[in-house]
Motif scaffolding. Structure first.
Motif, mmCIF file in Angstrom:
data_model
loop_
_atom_site.group_PDB
_atom_site.id
_atom_site.type_symbol
_atom_site.label_atom_id
_atom_site.label_comp_id
_atom_site.label_asym_id
_atom_site.label_seq_id
_atom_site.Cartn_x
_atom_site.Cartn_y
_atom_site.Cartn_z
ATOM 1 N N ALA A 12 0.826 -1.216 0.000
ATOM 2 C CA ALA A 12 0.000 0.000 0.000
ATOM 3 C C ALA A 12 0.856 1.260 0.000
ATOM 4 O O ALA A 12 0.569 2.217 -0.732
ATOM 5 N N ILE A 13 1.910 1.274 0.789
ATOM 6 C CA ILE A 13 2.778 2.456 0.867
ATOM 7 C C ILE A 13 3.515 2.670 -0.454
ATOM 8 O O ILE A 13 3.672 3.801 -0.913
ATOM 9 N N ASN A 14 3.959 1.602 -1.073
ATOM 10 C CA ASN A 14 4.686 1.724 -2.341
ATOM 11 C C ASN A 14 3.803 2.222 -3.483
ATOM 12 O O ASN A 14 4.316 2.680 -4.500
ATOM 13 N N LYS A 15 2.490 2.180 -3.331
ATOM 14 C CA LYS A 15 1.574 2.697 -4.344
ATOM 15 C C LYS A 15 1.387 4.209 -4.237
ATOM 16 O O LYS A 15 0.833 4.820 -5.144
ATOM 17 N N VAL A 20 5.896 8.611 -2.476
ATOM 18 C CA VAL A 20 6.893 7.684 -1.928
ATOM 19 C C VAL A 20 7.701 7.067 -3.064
ATOM 20 O O VAL A 20 7.133 6.522 -4.011
ATOM 21 N N LYS A 21 9.026 7.170 -2.975
ATOM 22 C CA LYS A 21 9.896 6.528 -3.975
ATOM 23 C C LYS A 21 9.954 5.029 -3.735
ATOM 24 O O LYS A 21 9.858 4.232 -4.660
ATOM 25 N N SER A 22 10.175 4.640 -2.460
ATOM 26 C CA SER A 22 10.192 3.226 -2.102
ATOM 27 C C SER A 22 9.952 3.082 -0.602
ATOM 28 O O SER A 22 10.196 4.011 0.166
ATOM 29 N N ALA A 23 9.463 1.912 -0.231
ATOM 30 C CA ALA A 23 9.211 1.632 1.181
ATOM 31 C C ALA A 23 9.383 0.145 1.426
ATOM 32 O O ALA A 23 9.074 -0.679 0.566
ATOM 33 N N THR A 24 9.890 -0.179 2.610
ATOM 34 C CA THR A 24 10.044 -1.555 3.041
ATOM 35 C C THR A 24 9.521 -1.648 4.469
ATOM 36 O O THR A 24 9.865 -0.819 5.309
ATOM 37 N N ILE A 42 11.478 4.217 4.578
ATOM 38 C CA ILE A 42 10.740 4.958 3.559
ATOM 39 C C ILE A 42 11.674 5.950 2.880
ATOM 40 O O ILE A 42 12.496 6.584 3.528
ATOM 41 N N GLU A 43 11.542 6.030 1.570
ATOM 42 C CA GLU A 43 12.347 6.963 0.787
ATOM 43 C C GLU A 43 11.399 7.882 0.018
ATOM 44 O O GLU A 43 10.474 7.421 -0.649
ATOM 45 N N ALA A 44 11.656 9.205 0.163
ATOM 46 C CA ALA A 44 10.840 10.212 -0.517
ATOM 47 C C ALA A 44 11.666 11.479 -0.680
ATOM 48 O O ALA A 44 12.713 11.638 -0.031
ATOM 49 N N GLU A 45 11.197 12.362 -1.533
ATOM 50 C CA GLU A 45 11.849 13.667 -1.698
ATOM 51 C C GLU A 45 11.740 14.440 -0.385
ATOM 52 O O GLU A 45 10.721 14.355 0.304
#
Length: 72
Positions: free
Chosen positions: A22-25, A29-33, A43-46
């Protein structure tokens, strides 16, 4: 920017998988694990979108399990 957060009340590996999907959608968000074993969210984001990404990630997490919270 990539940041690490503890997750409170993460009690199911299946839920962790659903949260990660859900978070990766999310657009911001660039990526999440989500790690069930570590009860951790990566979590990776600008930089300028990070607060929005965290808020939306919490909503996505709550959609899977209302008890699970991101510890900021």
């Amino acid at each position: 920017m990539k940041r690490f957060y503890k997750l409170e009340n993460l009690d199911c590996a299946h839920c962790a998988e659903g949260m990660e999907r859900a978070i990766n959608k999310l657009d911001c968000v660039k990526s999440a694990t989500v790690s069930f074993m570590l009860a951790r969210l990566v979590i990776e984001a600008e930089d300028e979108l990070f607060e929005k990404a965290l808020d939306e990630a919490q909503k996505a997490i709550s959609g899977v399990n209302r008890k699970t919270k991101i510890v900021r």
